[in-house]
Motif scaffolding. Sequence first.
Motif, PDB file in Angstrom:
ATOM      1  N   GLN A 143       0.807  -1.209   0.000  1.00  0.00           N
ATOM      2  CA  GLN A 143       0.000   0.000   0.000  1.00  0.00           C
ATOM      3  C   GLN A 143       0.851   1.275   0.000  1.00  0.00           C
ATOM      4  N   PHE A 144       1.979   1.286   0.717  1.00  0.00           N
ATOM      5  CA  PHE A 144       2.680   2.545   0.958  1.00  0.00           C
ATOM      6  C   PHE A 144       4.125   2.608   0.465  1.00  0.00           C
ATOM      7  N   ASP A 145       4.795   1.477   0.262  1.00  0.00           N
ATOM      8  CA  ASP A 145       6.210   1.492  -0.125  1.00  0.00           C
ATOM      9  C   ASP A 145       6.518   0.231  -0.930  1.00  0.00           C
ATOM     10  N   PRO A 146       5.921   0.105  -2.131  1.00  0.00           N
ATOM     11  CA  PRO A 146       5.984  -1.158  -2.888  1.00  0.00           C
ATOM     12  C   PRO A 146       7.315  -1.399  -3.596  1.00  0.00           C
ATOM     13  N   GLN A 147       8.354  -1.555  -2.810  1.00  0.00           N
ATOM     14  CA  GLN A 147       9.655  -1.899  -3.365  1.00  0.00           C
ATOM     15  C   GLN A 147       9.860  -3.409  -3.227  1.00  0.00           C
ATOM     16  N   PRO A 148      10.604  -4.013  -4.154  1.00  0.00           N
ATOM     17  CA  PRO A 148      10.733  -5.472  -4.168  1.00  0.00           C
ATOM     18  C   PRO A 148      11.202  -6.086  -2.846  1.00  0.00           C
ATOM     19  N   PHE A 149      12.138  -5.446  -2.155  1.00  0.00           N
ATOM     20  CA  PHE A 149      12.660  -6.030  -0.911  1.00  0.00           C
ATOM     21  C   PHE A 149      11.669  -5.928   0.251  1.00  0.00           C
ATOM     22  N   HIS A 150      10.543  -5.214   0.049  1.00  0.00           N
ATOM     23  CA  HIS A 150       9.486  -5.140   1.064  1.00  0.00           C
ATOM     24  C   HIS A 150       8.298  -6.041   0.732  1.00  0.00           C
ATOM     25  N   ILE A 151       8.155  -6.444  -0.554  1.00  0.00           N
ATOM     26  CA  ILE A 151       6.933  -7.167  -0.932  1.00  0.00           C
ATOM     27  C   ILE A 151       7.159  -8.545  -1.551  1.00  0.00           C
ATOM     28  N   ASP A 152       8.396  -8.860  -1.901  1.00  0.00           N
ATOM     29  CA  ASP A 152       8.672 -10.122  -2.591  1.00  0.00           C
ATOM     30  C   ASP A 152       9.827 -10.846  -1.899  1.00  0.00           C
ATOM     31  N   HIS A 153       9.529 -12.014  -1.326  1.00  0.00           N
ATOM     32  CA  HIS A 153      10.542 -12.769  -0.566  1.00  0.00           C
ATOM     33  C   HIS A 153      11.765 -13.104  -1.418  1.00  0.00           C
ATOM     34  N   GLU A 154      11.557 -13.534  -2.663  1.00  0.00           N
ATOM     35  CA  GLU A 154      12.692 -13.916  -3.512  1.00  0.00           C
ATOM     36  C   GLU A 154      13.531 -12.698  -3.906  1.00  0.00           C
ATOM     37  N   ALA A 155      12.872 -11.622  -4.268  1.00  0.00           N
ATOM     38  CA  ALA A 155      13.613 -10.400  -4.617  1.00  0.00           C
ATOM     39  C   ALA A 155      14.378  -9.884  -3.399  1.00  0.00           C
ATOM     40  N   ALA A 156      13.782 -10.008  -2.226  1.00  0.00           N
ATOM     41  CA  ALA A 156      14.430  -9.543  -1.000  1.00  0.00           C
ATOM     42  C   ALA A 156      15.712 -10.329  -0.720  1.00  0.00           C
ATOM     43  N   LYS A 157      15.715 -11.635  -1.028  1.00  0.00           N
ATOM     44  CA  LYS A 157      16.922 -12.447  -0.816  1.00  0.00           C
ATOM     45  C   LYS A 157      18.094 -11.928  -1.636  1.00  0.00           C
ATOM     46  N   ALA A 158      17.815 -11.393  -2.818  1.00  0.00           N
ATOM     47  CA  ALA A 158      18.874 -10.893  -3.699  1.00  0.00           C
ATOM     48  C   ALA A 158      19.236  -9.436  -3.392  1.00  0.00           C
TER      49      ALA A 158
END
Length: 153
Positions: free
Chosen positions: A39-54
Motif C-alpha cells: 500500500q505505501f512502499d511497494p519496493q521489491p525487498f518489502h513485498i517479494d521474498h525472492e527479490a528480498a533475498k537478492a
Amino acid sequence: MPPNNTSGPWYLDDLKTGDLFRSGEYEMDANQIVAFAQQFDPQPFHIDHEAAKASMFGQLAASGWHTAAITMRLLVEILPFYKGLIGLSTDIQWPRPTYPGDRLRVECRVLEIAPSRSRPEQGVVTVETLTLGQEGEPRQRQITKVLAFRKPE
C-alpha cells in the motif's frame, strides 16, 4: 508524574527533563510487512521474498515507514498527552532494518522542555525515541519536537 504511568491525560507540567518511558513489545510478521509495503512502499525487498533475498537486506525487510508507524502506535500507548501527540518536527534515522519475527519496543526520553513565551498555555517538548529490536539494538532513532499543553485552569 512518574515515567510509564499511563493514566492520563498528561500535561506540560507533568514532564521533566530526563523522564524515560518504555513500551511493551510489538512483533512484526511477514504478512504485515508485505501488506503495509504493497500500500505505501511497494519496493521489491518489502513485498517479494525472492527479490528480498537478492537485495542488500538478504531477506524480506520492513519499510522504514512501517517501523515508524509501529513506533507511533507504541508511543501513543505510553504518552497520553492532553490533546494528543502533536508532532512539530522530527529527525529520523534507520540504523538497522526490521525483519519478520522482530519484536520492537520503544524507549522515549525527554531531552528538553520549552514553555512558550507567546502562548503560556503550551510548550514544546523535545524527545529522543529509540525503537529497539529484541536484543536491544536500535532499528529507528528519532528526535522529535512535540506540542504539549498546560492543564486548563
